[in-house]
Design a protein around this motif. Structure first.
Motif, PDB file in Angstrom:
ATOM      1  N   GLY A 116     -10.607 -19.863 -36.407  1.00  0.00           N
ATOM      2  CA  GLY A 116      -9.162 -19.956 -36.217  1.00  0.00           C
ATOM      3  C   GLY A 116      -8.478 -19.085 -37.241  1.00  0.00           C
ATOM      4  O   GLY A 116      -9.062 -18.741 -38.265  1.00  0.00           O
ATOM      5  N   ALA A 117      -7.262 -18.682 -36.949  1.00  0.00           N
ATOM      6  CA  ALA A 117      -6.483 -17.920 -37.914  1.00  0.00           C
ATOM      7  C   ALA A 117      -5.147 -18.617 -38.107  1.00  0.00           C
ATOM      8  O   ALA A 117      -4.764 -19.458 -37.298  1.00  0.00           O
ATOM      9  CB  ALA A 117      -6.275 -16.504 -37.433  1.00  0.00           C
ATOM     10  N   ARG A 177     -14.378 -22.176 -38.724  1.00  0.00           N
ATOM     11  CA  ARG A 177     -13.400 -21.831 -39.757  1.00  0.00           C
ATOM     12  C   ARG A 177     -12.047 -22.308 -39.261  1.00  0.00           C
ATOM     13  O   ARG A 177     -11.580 -21.889 -38.203  1.00  0.00           O
ATOM     14  CB  ARG A 177     -13.365 -20.331 -39.991  1.00  0.00           C
ATOM     15  CG  ARG A 177     -12.313 -19.921 -41.021  1.00  0.00           C
ATOM     16  CD  ARG A 177     -12.008 -18.451 -40.880  1.00  0.00           C
ATOM     17  NE  ARG A 177     -11.172 -17.982 -41.975  1.00  0.00           N
ATOM     18  CZ  ARG A 177      -9.965 -17.455 -41.773  1.00  0.00           C
ATOM     19  NH1 ARG A 177      -9.462 -17.365 -40.576  1.00  0.00           N
ATOM     20  NH2 ARG A 177      -9.260 -17.022 -42.791  1.00  0.00           N
ATOM     21  N   THR A 209     -12.882 -16.352 -45.716  1.00  0.00           N
ATOM     22  CA  THR A 209     -12.343 -15.278 -44.878  1.00  0.00           C
ATOM     23  C   THR A 209     -13.075 -15.261 -43.535  1.00  0.00           C
ATOM     24  O   THR A 209     -14.079 -15.957 -43.347  1.00  0.00           O
ATOM     25  CB  THR A 209     -12.548 -13.900 -45.551  1.00  0.00           C
ATOM     26  OG1 THR A 209     -13.955 -13.653 -45.627  1.00  0.00           O
ATOM     27  CG2 THR A 209     -11.937 -13.858 -46.930  1.00  0.00           C
ATOM     28  N   ILE A 210     -12.586 -14.423 -42.630  1.00  0.00           N
ATOM     29  CA  ILE A 210     -13.243 -14.285 -41.326  1.00  0.00           C
ATOM     30  C   ILE A 210     -14.666 -13.767 -41.543  1.00  0.00           C
ATOM     31  O   ILE A 210     -15.619 -14.233 -40.923  1.00  0.00           O
ATOM     32  CB  ILE A 210     -12.439 -13.326 -40.418  1.00  0.00           C
ATOM     33  CG1 ILE A 210     -11.048 -13.921 -40.153  1.00  0.00           C
ATOM     34  CG2 ILE A 210     -13.172 -13.069 -39.104  1.00  0.00           C
ATOM     35  CD1 ILE A 210     -10.122 -13.010 -39.366  1.00  0.00           C
TER      36      ILE A 210
END
Lengths: 394, 301
Positions: free
Chosen positions: A317-318, A348, A377-378
């Motif tokens: 997810g962001a 994430r 982080t990604i």
């Protein structure tokens, strides 16, 4: 949204534009009857994909029995992996000259464009590639009488008096804007004898954003052609029909072993890129946009998880503005509870509402599941799943 | 001082009574942006909310609050043309079209008016613009905006909305921060492109470097590369282009307009990267590398 040839042609005919006499049918007998009555005909497989002639999707026939056989054959075939939904049977035209015509929007000029080539026909692409001077382009303002521009433009290109062609192109321009096409390509536009023109083949895309204000078009919004959708059920889960990246689809099967679910604009593109760059093998590309509901998440996840080649699952997810983290967590929870993967899962979860997510996902606690919170982080999340699946850090 | 927004920014929210409009209003007010007025085209549900007066038309809003100079549009797609027209005619200099799925024909018509009336538009589907600690027009990060974005030397221009929060977070964690973040919108035809915003960052003293975030499709990254190559750029530019894997898909799974002659080859990420690199732009392989690359190039500069 791409239209089928027969759909575009019926709209063109309704607006008085010249298309060959023809019928759309799924019955070989009806096709035979048409050929019986009209003699030399062409049977054209109806698919969204272009370049049908090259794939054997366009057959010329001169007898009823041949029309019947051609139709049967095409209906049983697939073109570029796409099912043939029916055939368009048309009276064959006598062609003296072939032109290429298209209307499209140029993103740099932010203008409608008319592209024209006197070298129309099946190999127009090669002709343009080897001789770009064969393609002429004209920017056209919207909603104006542009006939004089088209006349001036054609003057040096066509060998004959451009007047009838100017009228025809202007008529197509009006047609394009009236129904709000985003793209319309006519190839060939055939000149028969005495400057009679006929639109032999057409590829078009209608601006799906405008479809809601055109009830007269009466074509329901549909997903674009996607040959590798796993199931029909999946189709129903797709909400987004077109997108600006030109990807025009929400799911692409990539053939690897790490399932990917990414939430938030562009995140899925990045995650798949990272997997490849680090030596991983993504199973899929999937994009979730618009309103993210628990049902959509769960539906998509289950589609991915059902595939036996999957060895790991990465959910990223962001920090998207209005992402409903509870919906995401609920969807993930439902899918994982039902499918119960035995392989590793890395999640994430972005910052917004992570406490809610934590609570929902805590009911799932499993040895092979790792949840990374928003400080990861990604790239961290991609590295984590690769370590778990392939046993080595990226 | 960043670009586009300053302490004199007075925002009008067109479509304040739509669901998304309401959310935007909350976000902007929470960020202490000056929202001078809200416009509710469908009729007024309320006259004042958290000190912001609501009106039935932009004309009324501007009569009462002539200091309005930025508009955020959150009306339904088919009403964007009218709303943007109204804003341009009222002399609003910056208009952010937050609404997605605006018909292409309307986008073209609006853009032509914008050229005539000299307005700068962003979108469609642009989340907005933020200059940390100064103002946020639209919403970048919603309730998280206050905690994500740190003021610093990097100007950000992005075709993606959600990703800017990630990028801003990375820059902050890497000891940098952003001067202004500008989202261009996500649709195929955009009102403004990388080049339009690069010009503005070029003149901004606070901005020491610019970050571009690009995607597959469309022509704007290539346009930026060609422009940078032709005109040069006095500040370092770093770029990330997402979706490189698309170029490696087998033919037949080509994404985009298959069989369409005109657009063939346009918008390939590999092509964009190649052009940007040859224009002197540092293209990073991972977003996570961005802070270190900026630290390096800024030190050199």
């Amino acid at each position: 949204m791409r239209l089928y040839e027969f759909e575009t042609k019926s709209m063109l005919r309704r607006d008085g534009l010249p298309v060959p006499w023809g019928i759309f049918t799924t019955s070989p007998r009806v096709a035979a009857g048409f050929v019986e009555q009209n003699g030399d005909s062409v049977v054209k497989a109806q698919t969204i994909a272009g370049k049908r002639a090259r794939a054997g999707g366009i057959l010329f026939v001169n007898m009823a029995i041949k029309g019947e056989l051609a139709t049967e054959m095409l209906l049983d075939s697939t073109l570029y992996g796409e099912e043939v939904i029916g055939v368009l049977v048309e009276k064959k035209a006598r062609v003296k000259r072939e032109y290429y015509v298209s209307f499209y929007y140029d993103p740099k000029l932010r203008s409608l464009m008319l592209a024209f080539s006197p070298a129309g026909g099946t190999d127009v692409e090669e002709k343009i590639k080897t001789g770009p001077q064969n393609l002429f382009k004209l920017p056209l303002p919207l909603c104006q009488d542009v006939r004089w521009r088209i006349r001036e433009f054609l003057m040096d290109i066509v060998p004959t008096d451009p007047a009838p062609l100017v009228d025809l192109l202007y008529h197509i321009y009006e047609f394009f804007l009236l129904y709000e096409f985003s793209y319309l390509e006519i190839n060939p536009l055939a000149e028969t004898d005495h400057q009679d023109y006929v639109i032999l083949d057409v590829v078009s895309s209608i601006d799906v954003a405008a479809l809601g204000r055109h009830p007269e078009i009466a074509i329901a919004p549909r997903a674009s052609h996607n040959a590798d959708l796993p199931t029909g059920e999946f189709r129903s889960a797709m909400i987004n029909i077109e997108d600006a990246r030109g990807t025009r689809r929400d799911f692409v099967h990539l053939g690897g072993d790490i399932g990917v679910l990414a939430i938030g604009g562009s995140i899925s593109l990045i995650v798949v890129d990272y997997l490849y760059q680090l030596g991983g093998r993504p199973f899929n590309y999937a994009e979730l946009r618009g309103t993210v509901t628990a049902t959509r998440i769960s539906h998509l996840l289950k589609e991915i998880l059902r595939n036996p080649q999957i060895k790991g699952l990465l959910i990223v997810g962001a920090s998207t503005d209005y992402l409903r983290i509870d919906a995401v967590a609920n969807g993930i929870h439902d899918a994982l509870k039902e499918i119960r993967p035995t392989y590793p899962v890395v999640l994430r979860v972005p910052g917004l509402g992570k406490d809610v997510a934590k609570e929902i996902l805590s009911g799932l606690r499993r040895a092979n599941m790792q949840v990374l919170w928003n400080h990861a982080t990604i790239k961290d999340s991609v590295t984590a799943i690769m370590e778990k699946v392939y046993g080595h850090p990226a | 001082m960043g670009i586009l927004l300053d302490s004199e920014t007075n925002i009008v929210l067109q479509g304040a009574c739509t669901r998304r409009g309401w959310q935007l209003l909350e976000d902007m007010l929470n960020y202490s942006a000056t929202v001078a007025a809200g416009v509710c085209y469908g009729g007024l549900k309320t006259k004042v909310y958290r000190g912001v007066p609501f009106f039935k038309s932009l004309k009324q809003a501007v009569e009462t609050a002539p200091e309005i100079n930025v508009s955020v549009i959150a009306v339904p797609p088919y009403e964007v043309l009218g709303a943007a027209q109204e804003a341009m005619e009222a002399g609003v200099r910056l208009i952010i079209v937050h609404t997605a799925d605006v018909p292409i024909k309307d986008v073209i018509l609006i853009r032509r008016e914008a050229e005539r009336l000299n307005s700068l538009l962003l979108g469609p589907n642009a989340d907005g613009v933020i200059t940390p600690d100064v103002c946020m027009a639209g919403s970048l990060g919603g309730v998280l905006a206050l905690s994500i974005h740190r003021r610093g030397p990097i100007g950000v221009i992005s075709r993606s909305n959600g990703i800017v929060n990630e990028l801003s977070g990375l820059l902050a964690a890497g000891g940098l921060g952003v001067s202004t973040i500008v989202t261009l919108g996500t649709e195929r035809i955009l009102f403004s492109s990388f080049v339009d915003i690069l010009r503005l960052f070029a003149d901004d003293e606070e901005t020491k470097g610019v970050l571009l975030f690009g995607e597959p499709g469309g022509a704007y990254e290539a346009e930026a590369a060609d422009w940078i190559a032709a005109h040069g750029y006095a500040k370092p530019i770093v770029a990330y282009i997402a979706g490189k894997f698309i170029d490696n898909l087998a033919e037949g799974t080509i994404l985009g307009h298959r069989g369409v002659v005109i657009e063939r080859g346009l918008g390939s990420p590999t092509d964009k990267i190649r052009r940007l690199q040859s224009a002197g732009v540092r293209v990073v392989a991972f977003n996570e590398d961005i802070p270190a690359v900026f630290q390096e190039v800024l030190k050199d500069g």
